[in-house]
Design an enzyme around this catalytic site. Structure first.
Site, PDB file in Angstrom:
ATOM      1  N   LYS A  68     -12.515 108.987  30.035  1.00  0.00           N
ATOM      2  CA  LYS A  68     -13.784 109.705  30.177  1.00  0.00           C
ATOM      3  C   LYS A  68     -14.617 109.564  28.916  1.00  0.00           C
ATOM      4  O   LYS A  68     -15.827 109.503  28.966  1.00  0.00           O
ATOM      5  CB  LYS A  68     -13.525 111.194  30.457  1.00  0.00           C
ATOM      6  N   ASN A 105      -5.092 112.920  18.005  1.00  0.00           N
ATOM      7  CA  ASN A 105      -6.033 112.118  18.779  1.00  0.00           C
ATOM      8  C   ASN A 105      -6.924 111.409  17.773  1.00  0.00           C
ATOM      9  O   ASN A 105      -7.466 112.051  16.875  1.00  0.00           O
ATOM     10  CB  ASN A 105      -6.865 113.026  19.697  1.00  0.00           C
ATOM     11  N   GLY A 106      -7.046 110.093  17.890  1.00  0.00           N
ATOM     12  CA  GLY A 106      -7.879 109.345  16.949  1.00  0.00           C
ATOM     13  C   GLY A 106      -7.136 108.099  16.514  1.00  0.00           C
ATOM     14  O   GLY A 106      -6.158 107.689  17.136  1.00  0.00           O
ATOM     15  N   GLU A 159     -26.533 100.448  37.587  1.00  0.00           N
ATOM     16  CA  GLU A 159     -25.702 101.661  37.644  1.00  0.00           C
ATOM     17  C   GLU A 159     -24.960 101.746  38.971  1.00  0.00           C
ATOM     18  O   GLU A 159     -23.779 102.111  39.022  1.00  0.00           O
ATOM     19  CB  GLU A 159     -26.567 102.894  37.412  1.00  0.00           C
ATOM     20  N   GLU A 178     -16.181 100.496  38.970  1.00  0.00           N
ATOM     21  CA  GLU A 178     -15.275 101.263  38.102  1.00  0.00           C
ATOM     22  C   GLU A 178     -14.357 102.190  38.892  1.00  0.00           C
ATOM     23  O   GLU A 178     -13.316 102.593  38.381  1.00  0.00           O
ATOM     24  CB  GLU A 178     -16.040 102.053  37.055  1.00  0.00           C
ATOM     25  N   HIS A 238     -33.026  82.401  40.540  1.00  0.00           N
ATOM     26  CA  HIS A 238     -32.540  81.730  39.308  1.00  0.00           C
ATOM     27  C   HIS A 238     -31.026  81.697  39.251  1.00  0.00           C
ATOM     28  O   HIS A 238     -30.451  81.530  38.174  1.00  0.00           O
ATOM     29  CB  HIS A 238     -33.119  82.433  38.078  1.00  0.00           C
ATOM     30  N   CYS A 273      -6.949 110.758  24.222  1.00  0.00           N
ATOM     31  CA  CYS A 273      -5.866 111.744  24.167  1.00  0.00           C
ATOM     32  C   CYS A 273      -6.395 113.170  24.302  1.00  0.00           C
ATOM     33  O   CYS A 273      -7.543 113.447  24.057  1.00  0.00           O
ATOM     34  CB  CYS A 273      -5.137 111.622  22.837  1.00  0.00           C
ATOM     35  N   TRP A 279      -3.553 108.525  25.395  1.00  0.00           N
ATOM     36  CA  TRP A 279      -4.188 107.305  25.933  1.00  0.00           C
ATOM     37  C   TRP A 279      -3.923 106.239  24.891  1.00  0.00           C
ATOM     38  O   TRP A 279      -4.489 106.302  23.790  1.00  0.00           O
ATOM     39  CB  TRP A 279      -5.681 107.562  26.145  1.00  0.00           C
ATOM     40  N   LYS A 296     -20.887 101.953  39.259  1.00  0.00           N
ATOM     41  CA  LYS A 296     -20.186 103.010  40.011  1.00  0.00           C
ATOM     42  C   LYS A 296     -19.158 102.392  40.956  1.00  0.00           C
ATOM     43  O   LYS A 296     -18.017 102.814  41.013  1.00  0.00           O
ATOM     44  CB  LYS A 296     -21.192 103.849  40.808  1.00  0.00           C
ATOM     45  N   ARG A 342      -9.469 113.002  30.755  1.00  0.00           N
ATOM     46  CA  ARG A 342      -9.757 112.165  29.585  1.00  0.00           C
ATOM     47  C   ARG A 342      -9.031 110.831  29.631  1.00  0.00           C
ATOM     48  O   ARG A 342      -9.215 109.980  28.779  1.00  0.00           O
ATOM     49  CB  ARG A 342      -9.381 112.933  28.313  1.00  0.00           C
TER      50      ARG A 342
END
Ligand code: AGP
Length: 607
Positions: free
Chosen positions: A602, A100-101, A480, A487, A503, A2, A74, A484, A27
């Site tokens: 984020k 927010n929380g 990574e 996502e 394997h 949020c 959010w 990228k 965010r």
């Protein structure tokens, strides 16, 4: 996560709120709302979906006034909807809150309040704040908030306004970031700096358990017991443009191109002739020499940085390193002592799992060092020392410049520790420092290949599955690179140590499975050539990263992306860049919301 904006001053508050929320969109959110206090009424406008819908609503039903609160939500408790959007009200519509929380005890509080006749209209945990404050209110909003907060367990960044206390905003913070902005006869609250940069650069970072009272004539900050606190005013050097796109199509692309300066800024002032300046670590020589083990905890991209950090620290400082995903670390029984250095890596400094991990490590006696990109955020405030990356605000949800800045900080830390502990001498240190100094320029050279990467990406934007292979210090880069892609383009991608092909993953290989291989010059170069041949023998398609001047890889791979030559230990900071661009251009070609990918935030401040 949020976003909160609050304002009290002489400007039309709606434009300040909407502008501020726009700068917090990164965010991640699913609904938005504002509340304005004017002529003894509180006007609320809320909408599900993107901020533009709220802005259109406000345009259709204008709301005059100079004091207000805004929020982007959010969803954590209660589905995304208009009635669950903030601000939330008490029974009489005389008190409004944005939050927010997570209120961990909201169900018991809600039951008690409902039993006393309070009527709830949303599914959110936040609404309990409005009814708690309503119940505690006698004649002073600050005191009512103070008492209400003492009943709450959980995390909050909170903004409160009331008809019964016109001309003031109460703000409070616990484990969820909140800043106070100091303008000229105007004051702000916000979840993050970009929201208010168009108005002021002077901010106060609230600490846990602090309450701020904003009035037309100034700001007062106390702790939960009402004791006034003297707070430092931090002057933010970021300008508003930095948090804008600067002409790039997306924040993510801008931030990929900002990597040379992010690396440069992170090493700036920290490189000596044959030593590293990291006094901010605030660890004594004795503490440094007593370290028997380093434990790195992080999430997502930051965890990938930690995996690279293991190679760097073990090679240069000769200290054993363990690397844990923070949400795993918390639930195992790690062997931590006063001689363990715990290193938390976090771009936002607010990731709940990472925060919980350092608290656990601290309780076991470990010193905590964090690598973080956000000044004054929660994780650095609970660390013994912080190495700040100077990547500037990273707005795109997919982390890019923060990642290469984290790697830069890890090189600084490893050389610093190695030098201090005698694992490397002056000459080796000089070599490493000279190579560090080259990295911004080398990164800039790779970025010049942007057009070729865009063309290659467009050729591959229709595939449904990708495999990324790397070895040694570039194995985390395979992870990574895959993260990228998945996502932001929603294409399935897996990173794998190339030696593991036989394997299992080799069963996946066919003409529909592009394989990205990191085959730059290294100790395992010949093995990587072998892996490329394995893939080609099974009709796979190979996109290979190779060192400039290499002629072997091009004989085997379908496509080659060349990377400037650098010491192997520094190669990850370079090999990740084309993989970022590949992911970006594939996602953009697919029309994905690159800066705000679906379901992602984020900063993940909830567990
Ligand atoms: C990276 O692209 C993702 N956005 C995500 O994995 C991120 O790295 C992770 O949530 C950790 O965030 P932090 O670095 O702010 O702690």
């Amino acid at each position: 996560m949020c976003g909160i904006v609050g304002y009290i001053g002489s400007k039309e508050v709606v434009s300040v709120l909407i502008d501020g929320l726009k700068h917090l969109e990164y965010r991640g959110y699913d609904s938005a709302g504002i509340a304005v206090l004017h002529n003894n009424t509180i006007e609320i406008r809320r909408s599900k979906g993107k901020l533009n819908e709220l802005a259109e609503m406000v345009l259709a039903q204008p709301v005059p006034g100079n004091i207000g609160l805004g929020h982007t939500r959010w969803a954590t408790h209660g589905r995304p909807s208009e009635e669950n959007a903030h601000p939330h009200e008490d029974c009489k519509g005389e008190i409004v809150v944005v939050h927010n929380g997570i209120v961990e005890n909201y169900l018991s509080l809600k039951d008690e309040l409902q039993a006393r006749g309070h009527v709830f209209v949303s599914e959110t945990d936040t609404e309990v704040f409005a009814h708690l404050i309503e119940e505690e209110f006698t004649d002073d909003l600050y005191a009512a908030v103070q008492r209400a907060l003492k009943k709450v367990k959980g995390t909050y960044a909170l903004g409160v306004m009331s008809l019964k206390a016109p001309g003031q905003i109460i703000a409070a913070r616990f484990d969820s970031p909140l800043i106070v902005g100091l303008g000229k006869d105007e004051y702000f609250i916000a979840s993050d700096v970009p929201a208010i940069l168009n108005h002021t650069r002077d901010v106060i970072f609230l600490d846990n358990g602090e309450i701020a009272v904003l009035k037309q004539d100034g700001v007062k900050i106390t702790n939960l017991d009402g004791e006034e606190k003297e707070k430092a005013v931090v002057r933010i050097t970021w300008n508003a443009a930095q948090a804008e796109k600067a002409g790039y199509r997306h924040f993510m692309l801008k931030e990929i191109f900002e990597q040379p300066i992010a690396i440069e800024d992170t090493i700036r002032t920290r490189l000596g002739e044959d030593n590293i300046h990291l006094e901010e670590m605030e660890l004594s020589e004795q503490q440094l020499n007593e370290i028997e083990k380093v434990v790195i905890i992080a999430c997502g991209t930051s965890w990938h940085a930690g995996l690279v950090g293991k190679f760097i620290i073990e090679e240069l400082a000769r200290i054993p390193v363990e690397v844990d995903i923070a949400s795993e670390f918390r639930y195992r029984s790690p062997i931590i002592s006063g001689k363990t250095l715990t290193l938390a890596i976090s771009q936002s400094g607010e990731t709940a799992d990472t925060m919980a991990g350092i608290r656990q490590a601290k309780a076991s006696g470990s010193k905590i060092i964090s690598i973080c990109n956000v000044l004054g955020s929660s994780i650095p405030r609970e660390s013994d020392g912080t190495i700040y990356t100077h990547a500037g605000p990273e707005i795109g949800v997919a982390s890019t410049k923060a990642f290469t800045a984290q790697l830069t900080a890890l090189y600084l830390l490893a050389i610093y520790l190695g030098r201090k502990r005698g694992a490397i001498g002056a000459e080796r240190t000089k070599e490493l420092i000279n190579e560090l100094r080259r990295l911004p320029h080398l990164a800039g050279n790779i970025l010049k290949e942007d057009a070729n990467l865009k063309k290659l990406a467009h050729e591959f934007s229709y595939y449904k599955d990708f495999l990324y292979l790397g070895r040694g210090i570039n194995y985390p880069i395979a992870l990574e690179g895959a993260l990228k892609l998945k996502e932001i383009s929603y294409i399935h991608a897996e990173g794998y140590p190339a030696g593991e092909m036989k394997h299992g993953p080799i069963a996946l290989i066919d003409e529909d499975m592009p394989v990205v291989t990191i085959a730059v010059h290294s100790k395992t170069y010949d093995k990587m050539l072998g892996n490329i041949e394995e893939v080609k023998a099974r009709d796979g398609i190979v996109i290979a990263l190779a060192t400039e001047g290499d002629t072997e890889v091009a004989k085997k791979a379908d496509h080659v992306i060349y990377i400037p030559h650098a010491m192997e230990i520094f190669s990850p900071i370079l090999t990740i860049i084309p993989l970022q661009l590949l992911a970006y251009y594939i996602a953009d070609k697919k029309g994905c919301d690159v800066d705000q990918p679906r379901n992602l935030a984020k900063s993940v401040t909830v567990e």
